[in-house]
Design an enzyme around this catalytic site. Structure first.
Site, PDB file in Angstrom:
ATOM      1  N   LYS A 258       1.004  -1.457  -0.056  1.00 58.98           N
ATOM      2  CA  LYS A 258      -0.099   0.008  -0.042  1.00 58.98           C
ATOM      3  C   LYS A 258       0.962   1.296   0.065  1.00 58.98           C
ATOM      4  O   LYS A 258       2.104   1.210   0.293  1.00 58.98           O
ATOM      5  CB  LYS A 258      -0.682   0.017   1.398  1.00 58.98           C
ATOM      6  CG  LYS A 258      -1.774  -1.093   1.310  1.00 58.98           C
ATOM      7  CD  LYS A 258      -2.891  -0.987   2.522  1.00 58.98           C
ATOM      8  CE  LYS A 258      -3.733  -2.084   2.618  1.00 58.98           C
ATOM      9  NZ  LYS A 258      -4.194  -2.312   4.229  1.00 58.98           N
ATOM     10  N   HIS A 259       0.249   2.387  -0.331  1.00 64.45           N
ATOM     11  CA  HIS A 259       1.249   3.677  -0.381  1.00 64.45           C
ATOM     12  C   HIS A 259       1.642   3.850   0.967  1.00 64.45           C
ATOM     13  O   HIS A 259       0.896   3.645   1.924  1.00 64.45           O
ATOM     14  CB  HIS A 259       0.211   4.686  -0.776  1.00 64.45           C
ATOM     15  CG  HIS A 259       0.162   4.657  -2.358  1.00 64.45           C
ATOM     16  ND1 HIS A 259       1.062   4.722  -3.302  1.00 64.45           N
ATOM     17  CD2 HIS A 259      -1.081   4.402  -3.167  1.00 64.45           C
ATOM     18  CE1 HIS A 259       0.566   4.430  -4.530  1.00 64.45           C
ATOM     19  NE2 HIS A 259      -0.939   4.333  -4.144  1.00 64.45           N
TER      20      HIS A 259
END
Ligand SMILES: *[C@@H]1O[C@H](CO)[C@@H](O)[C@H](O)[C@H]1NC(C)=O
Ligand SMILES: *[C@@H]1O[C@H](CO)[C@@H](O)[C@H](O)[C@H]1NC(C)=O
Ligand SMILES: *[C@@H]1O[C@H](CO)[C@@H](O)[C@H](O)[C@H]1NC(C)=O
Ligand SMILES: *[C@@H]1O[C@H](CO)[C@@H](O)[C@H](O)[C@H]1NC(C)=O
Length: 625
Positions: A258-259
Site C-alpha cells: 500500500k502507499h
C-alpha cells in the site's frame, strides 16, 4: 483502429461499469471492534495486567513508523478491587510496524514504564505491570507471549517462490524447445506438429515474424535503425502496469503493497512515476517518428490536445465510481486523479517537445559540435523551461504562506509533529488544491489518515505535484532521446544511462540526507516531492538500462509476460479499475481477515489482466486513444 471510435467505446464501457457497480463495493473495515475482541488482520491481542496495588494506569500507544507523533489513548486500567486479584484489560494492537506503549500513572500523570515491541499478527501477549522484587519503588513491565503469532509474510514468500519456480520452469522448457534434437524427439514422440505449435504459442513466444512490426502504433513505437522495435519500453511499462494493478487490487492487504502513510517508499509508491517516465520516452519516440513521416505540427498538436482531453475525461469518470447511484451532483466530484495527472503531464511534455522539435532530430549523432553531451545540449531550451517549472514548484512549496500553518511545511499534519499542525497536511500543496478546486473535490481518504489520523482531505494527485510529474516525464523524454540518438551504440547508451542514474541518485542523497524523515526534502509520494522524482528516475534509468541490455541487445528474455499489458496499457488500466468489484477479479472470501486469501485473489486478478492482454495481443487488438 482510428482515434475516436475506440475512445468513445471505452468511455461507454466506463459509464456502464460505473452504473453496474454495487453501492459500497469495498467496505472500509471497521477497525474499532475491540469490544468483541475479534482480531482483524494485522492485529494481535494484548492483555495488560495491572498488579500495582492502589494505582490506576492509563495506557498510550503509537506506531514506531509514525514520525514525531503524539501518543494515542489506548485503555484505562483501574487497580484490582481485592489484593492479589489484579485488574486487566485486553486490547488489540497493530502489528504492521513496531509499537511503542507508554504506561502512565493516572493520578500523578507520571510515566510508569515504556515498552517498544514489534507484535506479530494474531499473537496473544500479556503485559505484566508490577513491582520488582528488589524495591517497592521499582516498577517492571514484563511482556509474556501466550500464543505465538502467525508468520504473516509467509504467503508472500511462497508466492514469490512459486513465481520463481514458474519462471525457471518456463525458461527451461523454452531452452529445451530451442534444441533441435529435442524438437525432433518431441515431434517424433508425439508425432504431431500441432502439439509443437501449441506449446510454442502457450509459452507466448511469437515465433518467426513479429506480428507487430507492421502495426503502426505510434504511442509505443520505438523503432531502431534496423527497423525492429525496441521491446524494453513496452516491457518496462508492462512491469509498472502489472504492479499497479496488483497494488490497486489491494496487494494482499500488506502494508508494503500500500502507499506509505507519508514519507518513505513502499512497493506501491514505485509504479506511478515509472509509468510517467515511460510515457515521456514513448511520447518522444512516437512523436519523432510521426514528424519524420511528414505529419504537420499543427495536426499533431490537435491530436495531443484531444488525447489529453480524453484521458482527463475518462479519469474523472473512473475516480467517481458511484456517480450514478446518488442524485447527480457536482458537489462531491473528485477532480484530480491518476489519468488526469497523466493527461496533463502528457499534454505539457508533448507540446514542449513539439515546440522545439527539430526537422530531423535523428541527426544528432552526425553533428560533432559536442558529441558527448549531444543529448542534453540539443534540448537546452526544454531544459530551461523544465528548470523554471521546478523553480515554481520549489517557490510555491517553500514560500507560499498558508494560513494557520508554517510556511514551507512538508509534513502530514494530524497527530504528526506533535499535533501542532493538525490541519496542515501537505502544506502548500493542499492549500493550492483547496483554493483552486475546493476541498470537496479532492480525495477524501488520503493514506496519511492511516498512521497520522489526518482529518482534512488531501489529494495525492493534486495540482502542485503535477509540476514534478512533468519533470519526471521529461526525464523519460531524455531517456528516449538517448535511445534514439545513440541507437545501435550500446556502449554510448550504457554510459549515459549510468551517468543519469548516478547524478539523480546523488541529488536524491543530498536532498534526503539518506533519511526517511530528516532530509531537506524527504521522499514523498503524496507530495510528489522532487527527491521522490529524482530517486525514482534513478531507478527508472537503471531498470530501463537493464531491460535494454537483457531484452533488446542480448535477447535473453522476451519481456513476457509483462510485454503484453505494456502494449495495451490504457485498456488494462481502465479495465482493471472498472471491473474491480466483479467476478472473477473479486469474490467473497472465506476469511476476510486473511492475508493469504487476499493475496491469492489479487494475484489471480492481476494474472487475469495479463492473460487478457496476451489474448488481445494475439488477436492484434490494441486500444489507444
Ligand atoms: C481514562 O482515565 C482518564 C484519567 O482518569 C480519564 O480522563 C479518561 O476519561 C478515562 N477514559 C476512559 C475511556 O475511561
Ligand atoms: C505520561 O507521563 C509523562 C511524565 O512522566 C508525560 O510527559 C506524558 O505526557 C504522559 N503521557 C501522556 C500521553 O500524557
Ligand atoms: C490469550 O491468552 C490468555 C492467557 O493464556 C488466555 O486466557 C486467553 O483466553 C487468550 N485469548 C485468546 C483470544 O486466545
Ligand atoms: C481541523 O479540521 C477539522 C475538520 O475539518 C476541524 O474539526 C478541526 O477543528 C480543525 N482543527 C484545527 C486545529 O483547526
Amino acid at each position: 483502429m482510428s482515434g475516436a471510435s475506440p475512445a468513445v467505446l471505452l468511455l461507454a464501457a466506463v459509464v456502464l461499469g460505473g452504473t453496474l457497480r454495487a453501492p459500497g463495493g469495498s467496505p472500509q473495515p471497521d477497525l474499532d471492534n475491540r469490544k468483541h475482541m475479534e482480531l482483524k488482520m494485522d492485529q494481535s491481542l494484548l492483555l495488560i495486567h495491572n498488579e500495582l496495588p492502589g494505582t490506576d494506569l492509563i495506557i498510550y500507544w503509537k506506531s514506531e513508523r509514525c514520525y514525531q507523533c503524539l501518543f494515542q489513548f489506548l485503555v484505562n486500567i483501574s487497580h484490582g478491587r481485592k489484593p492479589g486479584k489484579p485488574a486487566f484489560a485486553s486490547v488489540s494492537v497493530s502489528t504492521q510496524h513496531g509499537s511503542i506503549l507508554q504506561i502512565n500513572n493516572t493520578l500523578e500523570e507520571r510515566e510508569v514504564c515504556r515498552l517498544e515491541y514489534k507484535f506479530g499478527e494474531f499473537g496473544n501477549y500479556s503485559l505484566l505491570v508490577k513491582h520488582t522484587h528488589n524495591g517497592i519503588n521499582e516498577i517492571a513491565c514484563d511482556l509474556v507471549v501466550n500464543k505465538n503469532p502467525v508468520d504473516s509474510n509467509l504467503p508472500v514468500s511462497v508466492a514469490f517462490l512459486v513465481g520463481l519456480v514458474l519462471i525457471i520452469a518456463i525458461s527451461f522448457l523454452r531452452f529445451l524447445l530451442s534444441l533441435e534434437d529435442f524438437k525432433y524427439w518431441v515431434s517424433k514422440a508425439i508425432n504431431s506438429q500441432e502439439t509443437d505449435h501449441l506449446i510454442n504459442s502457450d509459452l507466448g513466444s511469437p515465433s518467426g515474424a513479429d506480428p507487430l512490426t507492421g502495426d503502426p502504433q505510434p504511442e509505443a513505437q520505438c523503432a531502431s535503425a534496423s527497423g525492429h522495435r525496441l521491446r524494453c519500453l513496452d516491457t518496462f511499462r508492462g512491469i509498472a502496469l502489472v504492479l499497479m494493478v496488483f497494488v490497486n487490487y489491494g496487494g494482499g492487504r500488506y502494508w508494503y503493497f500500500k502507499h506509505s502513510s507519508w514519507n518513505g517508499l513502499t512497493v506501491a509508491d514505485l509504479v506511478f512515476p515509472w509509468f510517467v517516465f515511460i510515457m515521456g520516452s514513448s511520447v518522444f519516440l512516437s512523436m519523432t517518428s510521426v514528424l519524420q513521416r511528414g505529419c504537420s505540427k499543427f495536426k499533431l498538436l490537435g491530436k495531443i490536445a484531444w488525447r489529453s482531453f480524453l484521458l482527463i475525461c475518462i479519469g474523472i469518470v473512473i475516480v467517481n465510481p458511484n456517480y450514478c447511484l446518488g442524485p447527480l451532483s457536482w458537489d462531491k466530484v473528485r477532480i484530480p486523479g491518476v489519468l488526469q495527472r497523466l493527461g496533463v503531464t502528457y499534454f505539457v511534455v508533448a507540446v514542449l517537445e513539439l515546440l522545439f522539435a527539430k526537422p530531423i532530430p535523428e541527426n544528432c549523432v552526425l553533428e560533432r559540435s559536442c558529441p558527448s553531451l549531444r543529448d542534453i545540449t540539443s534540448s537546452w531550451s526544454q531544459w530551461l523551461l523544465i528548470l523554471l517549472l521546478e523553480g515554481i514548484w520549489l517557490g510555491l512549496t517553500f514560500l507560499l504562506p498558508v494560513p494557520g500553518c508554517p510556511t514551507g511545511y512538508l509534513g502530514p499534519g494530524g497527530i504528526g509533529d506533535l499535533g501542532k499542525y493538525a490541519n496542515c497536511t501537505g502544506g502548500a500543496a493542499r492549500y493550492i488544491d483547496h483554493l483552486l478546486l475546493g476541498s470537496d473535490h479532492l480525495y477524501q481518504h488520503p493514506s496519511s489518515t492511516v498512521l497520522y489520523h489526518t482529518e482534512v482531505p488531501y489529494d495525492p494527485e493534486g495540482i502542485l505535484g503535477t509540476i514534478n510529474s512533468i519533470v519526471m516525464a521529461f526525464l523519460g523524454v531524455q531517456a528516449g532521446k538517448i535511445l534514439l540518438c545513440y541507437k545501435g551504440q550500446t556502449k554510448d547508451i550504457l554510459i549515459r544511462f549510468t551517468a543519469w542514474c548516478c547524478v539523480l541518485g546523488l541529488i536524491s542523497v543530498a536532498l534526503t540526507k539518506m533519511s526517511e524523515n530528516k532530509g531537506f526534502i524527504p521522499i514523498n509520494k503524496n507530495l510528489w516531492s522532487i527527491s521522490y522524482v529524482t530517486t525514482l528516475s534513478a531507478f527508472a534509468f537503471f531498470i530501463l538500462l537493464a531491460l535494454y541490455l537483457v531484452v533488446d541487445v542480448r535477447a535473453l528474455w522476451s519481456g513476457m509476460p509483462f510485454f503484453y499489458p505494456g502494449m495495451n496499457s490504457i485498456l488494462v488500466y481502465v479495465g482493471h479499475e472498472v471491473f474491480e468489484n466483479y467476478f472473477p477479479f473479486q469474490w467473497k472470501l472465506d476469511d476476510n481477515q486473511s492475508h493469504k486469501e487476499h493475496l491469492i485473489q489479487n494475484i489471480v486478478a492481476t494474472a487475469l489482466w495479463v492473460l487478457i492482454a496476451y489474448i488481445l495481443y494475439k488477436k492484434k487488438i490494441f486500444l489507444k486513444i
